[in-house]
Motif scaffolding. Structure first.
Motif, PDB file in Angstrom:
ATOM      1  N   GLY A  47       0.824  -1.191   0.000  1.00  0.00           N
ATOM      2  CA  GLY A  47       0.000   0.000   0.000  1.00  0.00           C
ATOM      3  C   GLY A  47       0.864   1.248   0.000  1.00  0.00           C
ATOM      4  N   GLN A  48       0.203   2.409   0.034  1.00  0.00           N
ATOM      5  CA  GLN A  48       0.915   3.674  -0.047  1.00  0.00           C
ATOM      6  C   GLN A  48       1.520   4.081   1.285  1.00  0.00           C
ATOM      7  OE1 GLN A  48      -1.862   6.467  -1.701  1.00  0.00           O
ATOM      8  NE2 GLN A  48      -1.576   5.724  -3.797  1.00  0.00           N
ATOM      9  N   GLN A  49       0.877   3.732   2.371  1.00  0.00           N
ATOM     10  CA  GLN A  49       1.400   4.116   3.669  1.00  0.00           C
ATOM     11  C   GLN A  49       2.352   3.054   4.201  1.00  0.00           C
ATOM     12  OE1 GLN A  49      -0.966   6.437   6.461  1.00  0.00           O
ATOM     13  NE2 GLN A  49      -2.789   5.685   5.403  1.00  0.00           N
ATOM     14  N   PRO A  50       3.395   3.450   4.897  1.00  0.00           N
ATOM     15  CA  PRO A  50       4.332   2.466   5.438  1.00  0.00           C
ATOM     16  C   PRO A  50       3.667   1.651   6.531  1.00  0.00           C
ATOM     17  CG  PRO A  50       4.804   4.641   6.326  1.00  0.00           C
ATOM     18  CD  PRO A  50       3.767   4.831   5.251  1.00  0.00           C
ATOM     19  N   PRO A  51       4.141   0.437   6.768  1.00  0.00           N
ATOM     20  CA  PRO A  51       3.552  -0.392   7.831  1.00  0.00           C
ATOM     21  C   PRO A  51       3.893   0.150   9.206  1.00  0.00           C
ATOM     22  CG  PRO A  51       5.518  -1.432   6.982  1.00  0.00           C
ATOM     23  CD  PRO A  51       5.268  -0.233   6.098  1.00  0.00           C
ATOM     24  N   ILE A  52       3.103  -0.221  10.168  1.00  0.00           N
ATOM     25  CA  ILE A  52       3.458  -0.009  11.568  1.00  0.00           C
ATOM     26  C   ILE A  52       4.291  -1.208  11.999  1.00  0.00           C
ATOM     27  CG2 ILE A  52       2.587   0.126  13.927  1.00  0.00           C
ATOM     28  CD1 ILE A  52       0.102   1.507  12.780  1.00  0.00           C
ATOM     29  N   GLY A  91      -5.135   2.858   8.788  1.00  0.00           N
ATOM     30  CA  GLY A  91      -4.922   2.578   7.376  1.00  0.00           C
ATOM     31  C   GLY A  91      -3.566   1.982   7.067  1.00  0.00           C
ATOM     32  N   ARG A  92      -2.818   1.585   8.083  1.00  0.00           N
ATOM     33  CA  ARG A  92      -1.479   1.024   7.897  1.00  0.00           C
ATOM     34  C   ARG A  92      -1.452  -0.422   8.381  1.00  0.00           C
ATOM     35  NH1 ARG A  92       2.280   5.161  11.051  1.00  0.00           N
ATOM     36  NH2 ARG A  92       3.906   3.732  10.330  1.00  0.00           N
ATOM     37  N   LYS A  93      -0.849  -1.297   7.612  1.00  0.00           N
ATOM     38  CA  LYS A  93      -0.702  -2.691   8.002  1.00  0.00           C
ATOM     39  C   LYS A  93       0.267  -2.827   9.176  1.00  0.00           C
ATOM     40  CE  LYS A  93      -3.347  -4.835   5.050  1.00  0.00           C
ATOM     41  NZ  LYS A  93      -4.522  -5.602   5.516  1.00  0.00           N
ATOM     42  N   LYS A 346      -5.935   5.796  19.917  1.00  0.00           N
ATOM     43  CA  LYS A 346      -6.197   6.962  20.763  1.00  0.00           C
ATOM     44  C   LYS A 346      -5.398   8.177  20.333  1.00  0.00           C
ATOM     45  CE  LYS A 346      -6.376   8.221  25.685  1.00  0.00           C
ATOM     46  NZ  LYS A 346      -6.147   7.720  27.062  1.00  0.00           N
ATOM     47  N   THR A 347      -4.166   7.959  19.909  1.00  0.00           N
ATOM     48  CA  THR A 347      -3.295   9.070  19.525  1.00  0.00           C
ATOM     49  C   THR A 347      -3.400   9.435  18.057  1.00  0.00           C
ATOM     50  OG1 THR A 347      -1.461   7.579  19.020  1.00  0.00           O
ATOM     51  CG2 THR A 347      -1.610   8.396  21.272  1.00  0.00           C
ATOM     52  N   GLY A 348      -3.790   8.472  17.224  1.00  0.00           N
ATOM     53  CA  GLY A 348      -3.822   8.702  15.784  1.00  0.00           C
ATOM     54  C   GLY A 348      -2.442   8.728  15.165  1.00  0.00           C
ATOM     55  N   SER A 349      -1.435   8.199  15.893  1.00  0.00           N
ATOM     56  CA  SER A 349      -0.071   8.194  15.369  1.00  0.00           C
ATOM     57  C   SER A 349       0.748   7.130  16.084  1.00  0.00           C
ATOM     58  CB  SER A 349       0.592   9.564  15.577  1.00  0.00           C
ATOM     59  OG  SER A 349       0.970   9.739  16.935  1.00  0.00           O
ATOM     60  N   THR A 350       1.993   6.985  15.658  1.00  0.00           N
ATOM     61  CA  THR A 350       2.935   6.110  16.358  1.00  0.00           C
ATOM     62  C   THR A 350       4.039   6.926  17.016  1.00  0.00           C
ATOM     63  OG1 THR A 350       4.149   5.763  14.277  1.00  0.00           O
ATOM     64  CG2 THR A 350       2.490   4.113  14.877  1.00  0.00           C
ATOM     65  N   ASP A 351       3.792   8.201  17.230  1.00  0.00           N
ATOM     66  CA  ASP A 351       4.755   9.064  17.902  1.00  0.00           C
ATOM     67  C   ASP A 351       4.962   8.565  19.341  1.00  0.00           C
ATOM     68  OD1 ASP A 351       6.232  11.741  18.274  1.00  0.00           O
ATOM     69  OD2 ASP A 351       4.734  11.762  19.876  1.00  0.00           O
ATOM     70  N   THR A 352       6.206   8.419  19.738  1.00  0.00           N
ATOM     71  CA  THR A 352       6.520   7.831  21.034  1.00  0.00           C
ATOM     72  C   THR A 352       5.935   8.617  22.191  1.00  0.00           C
ATOM     73  OG1 THR A 352       8.554   6.787  20.248  1.00  0.00           O
ATOM     74  CG2 THR A 352       8.396   7.208  22.607  1.00  0.00           C
TER      75      THR A 352
END
Length: 420
Positions: A47-52, A91-93, A346-352
């Protein structure tokens, strides 16, 4: 008191497989979802977005590999459950990159550096060994990566070695001790000793048991720490016999457990003191056999104990995927997976920094019921169990039957974290 010798045998047999690694339950194959799993090579999520990317550190070849298998299976199923089978968040695998630390602290440091620097994982999860978990905390601090710990149980992980980036969904040994201490004292015995392996897990366990036994009105008269690679336990057991405690709390993890228990029997310790320990995984129950029927002990998780929808789902999916029920540390792995997804959502991101704030105080429903990650030290509070083993039709091992479920609050350990 006539049956004390038999009870001692039972309690030691129960811990045998819980603290001893037998053959691993099977490979770490995919769960039938779209998860990409790699071992040493970073992968693409499509996909277009990088995986988590979740970097998983665990024992796949050492003395705790059986626990590592349970951890990874539970983690995968927890991610599957929390994402409704899509293995996708934002939206990220989700991609798992699994590394083998072999329960070796030095190897764990090397592997976690690889996960952080080469694979550039977003989150870390692990591991079976407390020594390995403690060894990687400085690397986690330096890289500023969230590390979700399960099943490693040393209190220091969320105690004096705590970190703003380290969270634990598993229980710690203080919670084990709080569950069992009042039972020990109620048995009419007052003077106790610890026998444990001479490394982080053993020392942490001994400290925790000593504290709660004293608080319950008992007396700790000493600890005996044994090298984890010991092949002859005679001198240590002689010291125990000479001290003449009313009871001993046995904590062990490692391949020497078979010899340890054989020598305890040969030296007659069963008839001289109460031996108490945790009721372990299904392999240990099978090893105990009918001799375990009627025994009482503490239990972290057995699949028939919790009565909730999450556990029902876990039992069904685990049986479908692996042909057997979930085991002692499968529930903890699942809880870690659910917590990771909840925090990302909850955060909508993977920011630490955002994930750390989301995890502090997070409550969620998992296979044991309600888990709450305490903000003060990042330790998850959760239900614990006192059980009796009973013979049941259809099972080739004695089945843990609930005597008492202790609430998360009743087994909440002291907050010894001073880092934040």
């Amino acid at each position: 008191m006539r049956h004390r010798g038999r009870r001692g045998r039972v309690f030691l047999a129960l811990v045998l497989s819980a603290m001893l690694v037998l053959t691993a339950c099977g490979g770490g194959g995919t769960t039938g979802t779209e998860t990409t799993e790699t071992s040493g090579e970073p992968g693409g999520g499509g996909g277009q977005q990088p995986p988590i990317k979740i970097g998983v550190l665990t024992d796949q070849s050492g003395q705790l590999k059986n626990y590592g298998t349970q951890q990874v299976r539970g983690l995968k199923l927890g991610l599957e459950y929390a994402t409704n089978g899509t293995m996708t968040v934002l939206g990220r695998k989700i991609e798992l990159i699994i590394e083998d630390d072999a329960s070796n602290p030095n190897q764990a440091v090397q592997k976690v550096r690889k996960l952080i620097e080469q694979d550039q994982v977003d989150i870390l999860q692990g591991t079976a060994s407390s020594g390995a978990a403690l060894a990687v905390i400085p690397e986690v601090e330096k890289a500023k990566k969230v590390f979700i710990v399960d099943p490693a149980a040393a209190t220091e992980i969320t105690g004096k070695n705590c970190s703003r980036y380290v969270f634990r969904t598993g229980r710690n040994v203080a919670q084990d001790a709080l569950t069992g201490a009042k039972y020990l004292v109620r048995e009419g015995r007052k003077r106790f000793m610890n026998l444990a392996p001479d490394y982080a897990f053993g020392h942490s366990s001994a400290e925790a048991w000593s504290s709660v036994i004293k608080a319950a009105g008992g007396e700790m008269i000493g600890d005996i720490f044994v090298p984890p690679d010991a092949v002859d336990f005679t001198p240590y057991l002689q010291r125990l016999l000479q001290a003449k405690p009313d009871g001993v709390v046995v904590t062990w993890a490692g391949a020497g457990a078979v010899t340890l228990f054989q020598q305890i029997a040969e030296m007659g310790l069963y008839d001289k003191m109460l031996v108490f320990t945790g009721i372990g995984d299904i392999d240990s129950l099978k090893a105990t056999g009918d001799a375990g029927v009627g025994a009482v002990g503490i239990n972290t998780y057995f699949h028939l104990l919790p009565k909730n929808e999450v556990n029902d789902w876990l039992i069904k999916r685990h049986q479908e995927e692996y042909g057997e029920p979930p085991d002692l540390f499968t529930a903890g792995g699942m809880a870690a997976g659910i917590a990771i997804v909840k925090a990302i959502e909850k955060t909508g991101s993977t920011d630490t920094e955002a994930l750390s704030k989301a995890l502090e105080g997070l409550s969620f429903e998992g296979p044991k019921g309600t888990y709450t990650i305490r903000a003060e030290d990042h330790q998850a509070l959760q239900p614990m169990y006192v059980v009796r083993l009973e013979k049941k039709a259809g099972y080739d091992y004695p089945v843990p039957v609930l005597i008492e479920e202790l609430s998360p609050e009743a087994t909440a350990p002291p907050d010894t974290c001073e880092a934040f």
